[in-house]
Write a protein that holds these residues in place. Structure first.
Motif, PDB file in Angstrom:
ATOM      1  N   SER A  61       0.820  -1.233   0.000  1.00  0.00           N
ATOM      2  CA  SER A  61       0.000   0.000   0.000  1.00  0.00           C
ATOM      3  C   SER A  61       0.840   1.263   0.000  1.00  0.00           C
ATOM      4  O   SER A  61       0.348   2.328  -0.331  1.00  0.00           O
ATOM      5  CB  SER A  61      -1.000   0.083   1.154  1.00  0.00           C
ATOM      6  OG  SER A  61      -2.107  -0.715   0.874  1.00  0.00           O
ATOM      7  N   ALA A  62       2.075   1.171   0.431  1.00  0.00           N
ATOM      8  CA  ALA A  62       2.983   2.322   0.432  1.00  0.00           C
ATOM      9  C   ALA A  62       4.401   1.733   0.471  1.00  0.00           C
ATOM     10  O   ALA A  62       4.577   0.565   0.828  1.00  0.00           O
ATOM     11  CB  ALA A  62       2.722   3.197   1.648  1.00  0.00           C
ATOM     12  N   PRO A  63       5.402   2.525   0.089  1.00  0.00           N
ATOM     13  CA  PRO A  63       6.754   1.952   0.046  1.00  0.00           C
ATOM     14  C   PRO A  63       7.304   1.593   1.427  1.00  0.00           C
ATOM     15  O   PRO A  63       7.191   2.377   2.364  1.00  0.00           O
ATOM     16  CB  PRO A  63       7.598   3.061  -0.595  1.00  0.00           C
ATOM     17  CG  PRO A  63       6.735   4.258  -0.717  1.00  0.00           C
ATOM     18  CD  PRO A  63       5.341   3.917  -0.379  1.00  0.00           C
ATOM     19  N   LEU A  64       7.889   0.406   1.506  1.00  0.00           N
ATOM     20  CA  LEU A  64       8.533  -0.044   2.745  1.00  0.00           C
ATOM     21  C   LEU A  64       9.988   0.416   2.661  1.00  0.00           C
ATOM     22  O   LEU A  64      10.682   0.062   1.701  1.00  0.00           O
ATOM     23  CB  LEU A  64       8.475  -1.573   2.810  1.00  0.00           C
ATOM     24  CG  LEU A  64       9.113  -2.238   4.013  1.00  0.00           C
ATOM     25  CD1 LEU A  64       8.249  -2.042   5.255  1.00  0.00           C
ATOM     26  CD2 LEU A  64       9.309  -3.737   3.765  1.00  0.00           C
ATOM     27  N   SER A  65      10.445   1.156   3.629  1.00  0.00           N
ATOM     28  CA  SER A  65      11.809   1.675   3.487  1.00  0.00           C
ATOM     29  C   SER A  65      12.819   0.533   3.647  1.00  0.00           C
ATOM     30  O   SER A  65      12.591  -0.405   4.422  1.00  0.00           O
ATOM     31  CB  SER A  65      12.083   2.788   4.499  1.00  0.00           C
ATOM     32  OG  SER A  65      12.443   2.230   5.731  1.00  0.00           O
ATOM     33  N   PRO A  66      13.921   0.611   2.907  1.00  0.00           N
ATOM     34  CA  PRO A  66      14.920  -0.461   3.027  1.00  0.00           C
ATOM     35  C   PRO A  66      15.452  -0.572   4.459  1.00  0.00           C
ATOM     36  O   PRO A  66      15.805  -1.659   4.910  1.00  0.00           O
ATOM     37  CB  PRO A  66      16.022  -0.053   2.055  1.00  0.00           C
ATOM     38  CG  PRO A  66      15.685   1.298   1.548  1.00  0.00           C
ATOM     39  CD  PRO A  66      14.267   1.601   1.897  1.00  0.00           C
ATOM     40  N   GLN A  67      15.433   0.553   5.192  1.00  0.00           N
ATOM     41  CA  GLN A  67      15.891   0.509   6.591  1.00  0.00           C
ATOM     42  C   GLN A  67      14.960  -0.366   7.435  1.00  0.00           C
ATOM     43  O   GLN A  67      15.403  -1.187   8.227  1.00  0.00           O
ATOM     44  CB  GLN A  67      15.929   1.922   7.210  1.00  0.00           C
ATOM     45  CG  GLN A  67      17.057   2.805   6.727  1.00  0.00           C
ATOM     46  CD  GLN A  67      16.827   3.337   5.314  1.00  0.00           C
ATOM     47  OE1 GLN A  67      15.714   3.406   4.830  1.00  0.00           O
ATOM     48  NE2 GLN A  67      17.901   3.709   4.630  1.00  0.00           N
ATOM     49  N   THR A  68      13.653  -0.181   7.243  1.00  0.00           N
ATOM     50  CA  THR A  68      12.698  -0.989   8.017  1.00  0.00           C
ATOM     51  C   THR A  68      12.835  -2.462   7.641  1.00  0.00           C
ATOM     52  O   THR A  68      12.817  -3.346   8.501  1.00  0.00           O
ATOM     53  CB  THR A  68      11.245  -0.490   7.749  1.00  0.00           C
ATOM     54  OG1 THR A  68      11.198   0.897   8.053  1.00  0.00           O
ATOM     55  CG2 THR A  68      10.236  -1.232   8.571  1.00  0.00           C
ATOM     56  N   HIS A  69      12.974  -2.711   6.333  1.00  0.00           N
ATOM     57  CA  HIS A  69      13.129  -4.090   5.855  1.00  0.00           C
ATOM     58  C   HIS A  69      14.321  -4.752   6.551  1.00  0.00           C
ATOM     59  O   HIS A  69      14.219  -5.864   7.086  1.00  0.00           O
ATOM     60  CB  HIS A  69      13.328  -4.055   4.333  1.00  0.00           C
ATOM     61  CG  HIS A  69      13.230  -5.394   3.672  1.00  0.00           C
ATOM     62  ND1 HIS A  69      14.272  -6.283   3.633  1.00  0.00           N
ATOM     63  CD2 HIS A  69      12.209  -6.001   3.027  1.00  0.00           C
ATOM     64  CE1 HIS A  69      13.894  -7.371   2.980  1.00  0.00           C
ATOM     65  NE2 HIS A  69      12.645  -7.224   2.607  1.00  0.00           N
ATOM     66  N   LYS A  70      15.441  -4.023   6.577  1.00  0.00           N
ATOM     67  CA  LYS A  70      16.686  -4.570   7.129  1.00  0.00           C
ATOM     68  C   LYS A  70      16.577  -4.761   8.655  1.00  0.00           C
ATOM     69  O   LYS A  70      16.905  -5.813   9.197  1.00  0.00           O
ATOM     70  CB  LYS A  70      17.821  -3.580   6.810  1.00  0.00           C
ATOM     71  CG  LYS A  70      19.189  -4.111   7.090  1.00  0.00           C
ATOM     72  CD  LYS A  70      20.216  -3.217   6.430  1.00  0.00           C
ATOM     73  CE  LYS A  70      21.482  -3.209   7.271  1.00  0.00           C
ATOM     74  NZ  LYS A  70      22.268  -2.012   7.081  1.00  0.00           N
ATOM     75  N   GLN A  71      16.057  -3.729   9.303  1.00  0.00           N
ATOM     76  CA  GLN A  71      15.972  -3.789  10.762  1.00  0.00           C
ATOM     77  C   GLN A  71      15.023  -4.905  11.207  1.00  0.00           C
ATOM     78  O   GLN A  71      15.288  -5.597  12.184  1.00  0.00           O
ATOM     79  CB  GLN A  71      15.448  -2.440  11.263  1.00  0.00           C
ATOM     80  CG  GLN A  71      15.946  -2.080  12.638  1.00  0.00           C
ATOM     81  CD  GLN A  71      15.270  -0.790  13.115  1.00  0.00           C
ATOM     82  OE1 GLN A  71      14.895   0.070  12.312  1.00  0.00           O
ATOM     83  NE2 GLN A  71      15.093  -0.673  14.417  1.00  0.00           N
ATOM     84  N   PHE A  72      13.932  -5.080  10.461  1.00  0.00           N
ATOM     85  CA  PHE A  72      12.966  -6.126  10.820  1.00  0.00           C
ATOM     86  C   PHE A  72      13.627  -7.497  10.683  1.00  0.00           C
ATOM     87  O   PHE A  72      13.455  -8.373  11.531  1.00  0.00           O
ATOM     88  CB  PHE A  72      11.722  -6.021   9.930  1.00  0.00           C
ATOM     89  CG  PHE A  72      10.509  -6.694  10.506  1.00  0.00           C
ATOM     90  CD1 PHE A  72       9.673  -6.017  11.379  1.00  0.00           C
ATOM     91  CD2 PHE A  72      10.210  -8.016  10.194  1.00  0.00           C
ATOM     92  CE1 PHE A  72       8.552  -6.641  11.933  1.00  0.00           C
ATOM     93  CE2 PHE A  72       9.100  -8.647  10.735  1.00  0.00           C
ATOM     94  CZ  PHE A  72       8.266  -7.963  11.598  1.00  0.00           C
ATOM     95  N   GLU A  73      14.403  -7.655   9.630  1.00  0.00           N
ATOM     96  CA  GLU A  73      15.065  -8.948   9.423  1.00  0.00           C
ATOM     97  C   GLU A  73      16.099  -9.200  10.529  1.00  0.00           C
ATOM     98  O   GLU A  73      16.196 -10.306  11.062  1.00  0.00           O
ATOM     99  CB  GLU A  73      15.715  -8.999   8.033  1.00  0.00           C
ATOM    100  CG  GLU A  73      16.224 -10.386   7.726  1.00  0.00           C
ATOM    101  CD  GLU A  73      16.508 -10.624   6.251  1.00  0.00           C
ATOM    102  OE1 GLU A  73      16.521  -9.652   5.475  1.00  0.00           O
ATOM    103  OE2 GLU A  73      16.730 -11.798   5.895  1.00  0.00           O
ATOM    104  N   GLN A  74      16.844  -8.128  10.868  1.00  0.00           N
ATOM    105  CA  GLN A  74      17.851  -8.297  11.919  1.00  0.00           C
ATOM    106  C   GLN A  74      17.202  -8.650  13.252  1.00  0.00           C
ATOM    107  O   GLN A  74      17.665  -9.501  13.986  1.00  0.00           O
ATOM    108  CB  GLN A  74      18.644  -6.997  12.100  1.00  0.00           C
ATOM    109  CG  GLN A  74      19.765  -6.863  11.083  1.00  0.00           C
ATOM    110  CD  GLN A  74      20.348  -5.459  11.052  1.00  0.00           C
ATOM    111  OE1 GLN A  74      19.839  -4.540  11.695  1.00  0.00           O
ATOM    112  NE2 GLN A  74      21.418  -5.277  10.309  1.00  0.00           N
ATOM    113  N   GLN A  75      16.086  -7.987  13.542  1.00  0.00           N
ATOM    114  CA  GLN A  75      15.470  -8.161  14.858  1.00  0.00           C
ATOM    115  C   GLN A  75      14.640  -9.435  14.965  1.00  0.00           C
ATOM    116  O   GLN A  75      14.487  -9.986  16.042  1.00  0.00           O
ATOM    117  CB  GLN A  75      14.589  -6.928  15.144  1.00  0.00           C
ATOM    118  CG  GLN A  75      14.330  -6.712  16.619  1.00  0.00           C
ATOM    119  CD  GLN A  75      13.826  -5.279  16.859  1.00  0.00           C
ATOM    120  OE1 GLN A  75      14.319  -4.323  16.276  1.00  0.00           O
ATOM    121  NE2 GLN A  75      12.837  -5.149  17.715  1.00  0.00           N
ATOM    122  N   THR A  76      14.070  -9.901  13.826  1.00  0.00           N
ATOM    123  CA  THR A  76      13.144 -11.042  13.924  1.00  0.00           C
ATOM    124  C   THR A  76      13.571 -12.264  13.123  1.00  0.00           C
ATOM    125  O   THR A  76      13.004 -13.342  13.291  1.00  0.00           O
ATOM    126  CB  THR A  76      11.739 -10.652  13.381  1.00  0.00           C
ATOM    127  OG1 THR A  76      11.876 -10.402  11.967  1.00  0.00           O
ATOM    128  CG2 THR A  76      11.189  -9.426  14.075  1.00  0.00           C
TER     129      THR A  76
END
Ligand code: AMP
Length: 509
Positions: free
Chosen positions: A282-297
């Motif tokens: 629905s809206a662009p996912l920032s590459p920072q959020t993508h990366k941080q989510f992967e690192q954290q979860t």
């Protein structure tokens, strides 16, 4: 009744039900509604609609809170052959008047606080009636449904018959009614079940609104088409979502869901180790959020791309690399190409142009706007999405912004997403929007609106110095404006038209 196959979307959902006792919805109070319960309640709404005189093809508009009954009203409309028209609860009388005058629904369903205003609009258009529908289970339509029979024979529908009209969110212009057919929705639900490998064992966490394609069709239709179940939350709340995640296997959300979850220390690898997939769109996912989510979860968020007019078009792979800043590949039976905005010539890999789409998912047209519809299609049937993007040599599609958000400064094209990504990568900037506003020398001046983190906010000079390293001069913001928050609509989309209005005099002497 004809003997040919019934293409009613609901008749297709029925085929996925293997056991009437299987759970369909878990409500916030813990109550669980089975598939058998769903069949009965949606039949009651279908019967109520028919008793009010609703005929196949009639529009039924609903401005109601997100509840189980609101979902059953949608399903009742499908079963009765009516065309469902969901409306955002945030719409005010003037906006409602536009939708109702345009769509001419035979029935408008609303909360009682809106009843008087809507009755006036309906009466002044010589239309049908208004019935009420309260979150707590009161209201005239709900009372009618409570008294109605619990069985109903789904009306026969052809593939091309309308199932819904969804008004576009209108972030770049006036809302238009996108006409969606039973085939548009059933083909997309099937493509998503296949692509994301959904089964009846899946449990979805549903925290999206249901007046929009994302929560109503992408999430709900996919669940119904695979026989899975949903944990149905009225709204997105970080703690409620975190409480429910251990019982879920999948979640769909807008990017702000994920950035807000990342703000909670409760989001750990252990909490979500059992999850099958997190999906964003629905809206662009920032590459920072993508990366941080992967690192954290440990989960790479699966980003996909769609719009009201088309439902879903592309998706990152379920198996295979989910690449940040891309929306993946075309879904089965859907063709995607990139064309030159002016000439319509098809462009090569990595060249930016307008994204064009063809497939069974593409809407039938804009309601009562044949000319507008014609303008948005190429002669070979491709829909001109209005989104700009490119396809890389591996076939992944990236979106760089809406055509209407493209900035032309000093004769150069600037794609906002490129500058926004560079800004978001700067330490201390939490989000940004880049817009073009009138500039006496350059036509448009690149203007950055940024939100900073209190502890480590960079100054204008720090931002300029960092951007200068990575971006050509013509792309550099001529002004950087700091704000507390960006204006977003309910789907998390930044309302750039609002920002352009706010800063339209930024370069005037
Ligand atoms: P709507 O009709 O409200 O669903 O809005 C559709 C628009 O949202 C598209 O035309 C895109 O501009 C934007 N959009 C949807 N998904 C994405 C995504 N994954 N990344 C960037 N923009 C997106």
């Amino acid at each position: 009744m004809t003997n040919s196959q019934n293409h009613n979307l609901f008749a297709i959902f029925r085929r996925a039900i293997s056991n009437a006792d299987a759970p369909f919805l878990e409500l916030p109070d813990g109550q669980v509604i089975s598939y058998g319960g769903m069949l009965k309640r949606s039949a009651q709404f279908a019967n109520a609609l028919v008793s009010l005189g609703t005929k196949p093809g009639d529009r039924v508009a609903a401005q109601v809170e997100k509840t189980a009954d609101a979902l059953f009203l949608y399903l009742g409309c499908l079963r009765a052959g009516a065309v469902f028209l969901p409306l955002n609860m945030g719409y005010k009388d003037k906006e409602l008047s536009y939708f109702i005058t345009d769509a001419e629904p035979v029935l408008v369903v609303c909360v009682s606080t809106r009843q008087a205003a809507l009755e006036q609009i309906v009466a002044s258009n010589g239309l049908g009636r208004v019935e009420t529908f309260e979150q707590e289970g009161a209201g005239t339509l709900i009372a009618m449904a409570n008294r109605a029979a619990t069985d109903f024979e789904d009306l026969h529908r052809e593939e091309d018959d309308l199932a819904a009209i969804l008004y576009t969110s209108g972030t770049t212009g006036r809302s238009k009614g996108a006409m969606l057919t039973h085939k548009n929705l059933s083909s997309n639900a099937q493509a998503l079940v296949d692509c994301w490998q959904f089964t009846s064992a899946d449990v979805w966490l549903h925290a999206l609104p249901i007046f929009h394609t994302h929560g109503l069709f992408v999430a709900t239709n996919t669940v119904l088409n695979s026989g899975g179940s949903m944990i149905f939350q009225n709204r997105f709340d970080v703690d409620d979502v975190l409480d429910a995640l251990p019982r879920a296997t999948c979640m769909m959300g807008v990017p702000t869901f994920y950035s807000r979850l990342l703000g909670s220390p409760r989001l750990t690898r252990d909490l979500v180790s059992h999850m099958r997939v997190f999906i964003s769109g629905s809206a662009p996912l920032s590459p920072q959020t993508h990366k941080q989510f992967e690192q954290q979860t440990g989960h790479a968020i699966l980003e996909r791309y769609g719009m009201t007019e088309t439902s879903m078009n592309t998706s990152n792979p379920f198996e295979g690399e989910r690449r940040a800043s891309t929306v993946g590949f075309a879904l089965p039976d859907i063709d995607i190409r990139i064309a030159d905005i002016e000439s319509g010539d098809i462009l090569a890999a990595n060249e930016v142009g307008v994204i064009e789409i063809r497939g069974p998912n593409i809407f039938k047209g804009y309601w009562r706007m044949p000319e507008k519809t014609q303008q948005e299609f190429r002669e070979d049937g491709f829909f001109i999405s209005g989104d700009l993007g490119f396809i890389d040599e591996r076939g992944y599609l990236s979106i760089v912004g809406r055509n209407k958000d493209l900035i032309i400064s000093g004769g150069f094209n600037i794609y906002p997403a490129e500058v926004e990504n560079a800004l978001d990568a700067i330490k201390g900037i939490s989000e940004s929007a880049v817009i073009g506003v009138p500039h006496p020398d350059f036509g448009e001046g690149v203007t950055a609106v940024v939100v900073t983190e209190a502890e480590s906010a960079p100054g204008v000079d720090d931002i300029r110095t960092t951007l200068e390293r990575d971006l050509a001069n013509y792309k550099l913001p001529k002004r950087v404006c700091f704000v507390g928050a960006l204006p977003r609509n309910k789907m998390g989309k930044i309302q750039k038209n609002q920002l352009r209005e706010q800063y339209q005099s930024a370069y005037q002497a």
